[in-house]
Design a protein around this motif. Structure first.
Motif, PDB file in Angstrom:
ATOM      1  N   ALA A  83     -36.138 -53.284 -34.267  1.00  0.00           N
ATOM      2  CA  ALA A  83     -34.968 -52.758 -33.553  1.00  0.00           C
ATOM      3  C   ALA A  83     -34.253 -53.865 -32.799  1.00  0.00           C
ATOM      4  CB  ALA A  83     -35.396 -51.658 -32.583  1.00  0.00           C
ATOM      5  N   GLY A  84     -35.001 -54.806 -32.225  1.00  0.00           N
ATOM      6  CA  GLY A  84     -34.391 -55.927 -31.530  1.00  0.00           C
ATOM      7  C   GLY A  84     -33.569 -56.791 -32.470  1.00  0.00           C
ATOM      8  N   TRP A  85     -34.099 -57.029 -33.661  1.00  0.00           N
ATOM      9  CA  TRP A  85     -33.380 -57.825 -34.668  1.00  0.00           C
ATOM     10  C   TRP A  85     -32.103 -57.114 -35.095  1.00  0.00           C
ATOM     11  CZ3 TRP A  85     -31.589 -57.503 -39.668  1.00  0.00           C
ATOM     12  CH2 TRP A  85     -31.304 -58.717 -40.305  1.00  0.00           C
ATOM     13  N   ILE A  86     -32.224 -55.831 -35.424  1.00  0.00           N
ATOM     14  CA  ILE A  86     -31.069 -55.049 -35.857  1.00  0.00           C
ATOM     15  C   ILE A  86     -30.014 -54.991 -34.755  1.00  0.00           C
ATOM     16  CG2 ILE A  86     -30.293 -52.711 -36.463  1.00  0.00           C
ATOM     17  CD1 ILE A  86     -33.080 -52.343 -37.786  1.00  0.00           C
ATOM     18  N   ASP A  87     -30.465 -54.753 -33.533  1.00  0.00           N
ATOM     19  CA  ASP A  87     -29.537 -54.601 -32.414  1.00  0.00           C
ATOM     20  C   ASP A  87     -28.759 -55.888 -32.162  1.00  0.00           C
ATOM     21  OD1 ASP A  87     -28.706 -52.614 -30.457  1.00  0.00           O
ATOM     22  OD2 ASP A  87     -29.443 -54.017 -28.959  1.00  0.00           O
ATOM     23  N   ALA A  88     -29.426 -57.025 -32.310  1.00  0.00           N
ATOM     24  CA  ALA A  88     -28.752 -58.304 -32.083  1.00  0.00           C
ATOM     25  C   ALA A  88     -27.749 -58.614 -33.181  1.00  0.00           C
ATOM     26  CB  ALA A  88     -29.781 -59.426 -31.990  1.00  0.00           C
ATOM     27  N   VAL A  89     -28.054 -58.217 -34.414  1.00  0.00           N
ATOM     28  CA  VAL A  89     -27.164 -58.515 -35.540  1.00  0.00           C
ATOM     29  C   VAL A  89     -25.923 -57.637 -35.517  1.00  0.00           C
ATOM     30  CG1 VAL A  89     -26.943 -58.502 -38.057  1.00  0.00           C
ATOM     31  CG2 VAL A  89     -29.026 -59.387 -36.993  1.00  0.00           C
ATOM     32  N   VAL A  90     -26.125 -56.332 -35.374  1.00  0.00           N
ATOM     33  CA  VAL A  90     -24.992 -55.422 -35.525  1.00  0.00           C
ATOM     34  C   VAL A  90     -25.011 -54.269 -34.524  1.00  0.00           C
ATOM     35  CG1 VAL A  90     -26.032 -53.820 -37.187  1.00  0.00           C
ATOM     36  CG2 VAL A  90     -23.590 -54.377 -37.365  1.00  0.00           C
ATOM     37  N   GLY A  91     -25.993 -54.218 -33.641  1.00  0.00           N
ATOM     38  CA  GLY A  91     -26.118 -53.093 -32.735  1.00  0.00           C
ATOM     39  C   GLY A  91     -26.825 -51.928 -33.406  1.00  0.00           C
ATOM     40  N   GLY A  92     -27.212 -50.952 -32.622  1.00  0.00           N
ATOM     41  CA  GLY A  92     -27.824 -49.763 -33.187  1.00  0.00           C
ATOM     42  C   GLY A  92     -29.322 -49.837 -33.330  1.00  0.00           C
ATOM     43  N   GLY A  93     -29.971 -50.768 -32.631  1.00  0.00           N
ATOM     44  CA  GLY A  93     -31.419 -50.833 -32.703  1.00  0.00           C
ATOM     45  C   GLY A  93     -32.088 -49.560 -32.228  1.00  0.00           C
ATOM     46  N   GLY A  94     -31.416 -48.844 -31.321  1.00  0.00           N
ATOM     47  CA  GLY A  94     -31.951 -47.575 -30.840  1.00  0.00           C
ATOM     48  C   GLY A  94     -32.059 -46.528 -31.924  1.00  0.00           C
ATOM     49  N   LEU A  95     -31.293 -46.702 -32.999  1.00  0.00           N
ATOM     50  CA  LEU A  95     -31.371 -45.770 -34.117  1.00  0.00           C
ATOM     51  C   LEU A  95     -32.725 -45.863 -34.818  1.00  0.00           C
ATOM     52  CD1 LEU A  95     -27.789 -46.366 -35.501  1.00  0.00           C
ATOM     53  CD2 LEU A  95     -28.628 -44.262 -34.462  1.00  0.00           C
ATOM     54  N   LEU A  96     -33.403 -46.972 -34.641  1.00  0.00           N
ATOM     55  CA  LEU A  96     -34.770 -47.126 -35.137  1.00  0.00           C
ATOM     56  C   LEU A  96     -35.781 -46.870 -34.025  1.00  0.00           C
ATOM     57  CD1 LEU A  96     -36.902 -47.973 -37.225  1.00  0.00           C
ATOM     58  CD2 LEU A  96     -36.445 -50.357 -36.604  1.00  0.00           C
TER      59      LEU A  96
END
Length: 260
Positions: A19-32
């Motif tokens: 989630a941290g990786w996803i959130d940093a790239v494009v946002g939305g880490g909370g979706l995971l």
């Protein structure tokens, strides 16, 4: 803290890293991260505890990613902070309303929002591929404060997942930023929304601090790696990750809601 097995804690930490990786790239880490918490925590755990713990974890990774972006890409910190302060107020208000929300309400809402995001990005293939032609006008900044600040901030406190993604989309559309620069600005704003919502959840006493502390370490590592990846690979890569994340999570939530 509720009784959670070591296996579940390990899986939640891995989810926090991703989630941290996803959130940093494009946002939305909370979706995971939020669905992982909703699944991993015992069924008797209030939804507000999952929401509050999600914020305690996410603010660490988001802050780390924001620092990485500010060091390596041009960011209008003044504008981002102004939007962020409005977002903090909005998220605090949303968090007050979230305490009584059922987990059964969250999943369908998240799915609908995700599908809307995916459709928008597909229908606009050139969206976020070019940098802004010049400084944002006062009118655009005020619009960003209202929509990306108060509006998305309120959503972040009330529900949360996808906030980073919505911020990236709003900043790209309103301020005409490319996706990488929008991601950088979104991290600063997201720090403010997370802080506002977390303060409210902490005041309500629903945050699972011990679990959050362990997961936050992994979220921070994932966020730092994600920011470096986005800066290196550019807007085209960010767009691909965005679409992949959106539709994978829609499928996962749909399975949980109607099949499982």
């Amino acid at each position: 803290m509720p009784d959670i097995s070591l296996t579940v804690v390990v899986l939640l930490c891995l989810a926090a890293f991703a989630a941290g990786w996803i959130d940093a790239v494009v946002g939305g880490g909370g979706l995971l991260l939020l669905p992982a918490l909703l699944l991993g925590l015992p069924g008797s755990t209030p939804a507000a505890s999952a929401l509050g713990t999600n914020k305690a974890v996410a603010i660490v990774g988001t802050t780390g990613a924001a620092v990485t972006y500010v060091r390596r890409t041009p960011v209008d910190v003044r504008t981002a902070v102004r939007i962020g302060l409005a977002a903090l107020a909005g998220s605090s208000a949303g968090a007050f309303l979230a305490a009584g929300m059922s987990t059964e309400v969250l999943k369908p809402v998240i799915m609908v929002v995700l599908l809307g995001v995916g459709a928008f990005v597909i229908l606009r293939p050139a969206f976020g591929t070019a940098p802004a032609p010049g400084p944002a006008t006062r009118r655009r900044i005020l619009a960003a404060i209202g929509l990306a600040g108060l509006g998305i901030g309120f959503y972040d406190g009330l529900i949360g997942p996808g906030t980073g993604t919505f911020l990236v989309l709003a900043l790209t559309a309103i301020l005409h930023l490319d996706l990488v620069t929008a991601s950088a600005n979104a991290k600063i704003i997201n720090c403010c929304t997370n802080a506002g919502a977390l303060a409210t959840f902490a005041w309500q006493g629903v945050v699972l601090w011990q679990l959050a502390a362990v997961m936050a370490v992994f979220n921070l590592a994932g966020g730092a790696l994600g920011a470096h990846t986005a800066l290196k690979r550019g807007s085209g890569f960010v767009r691909i990750v965005l679409l992949t994340v959106v539709f994978a999570l829609v499928a996962n939530l749909a399975y949980q809601q109607w099949v499982a």
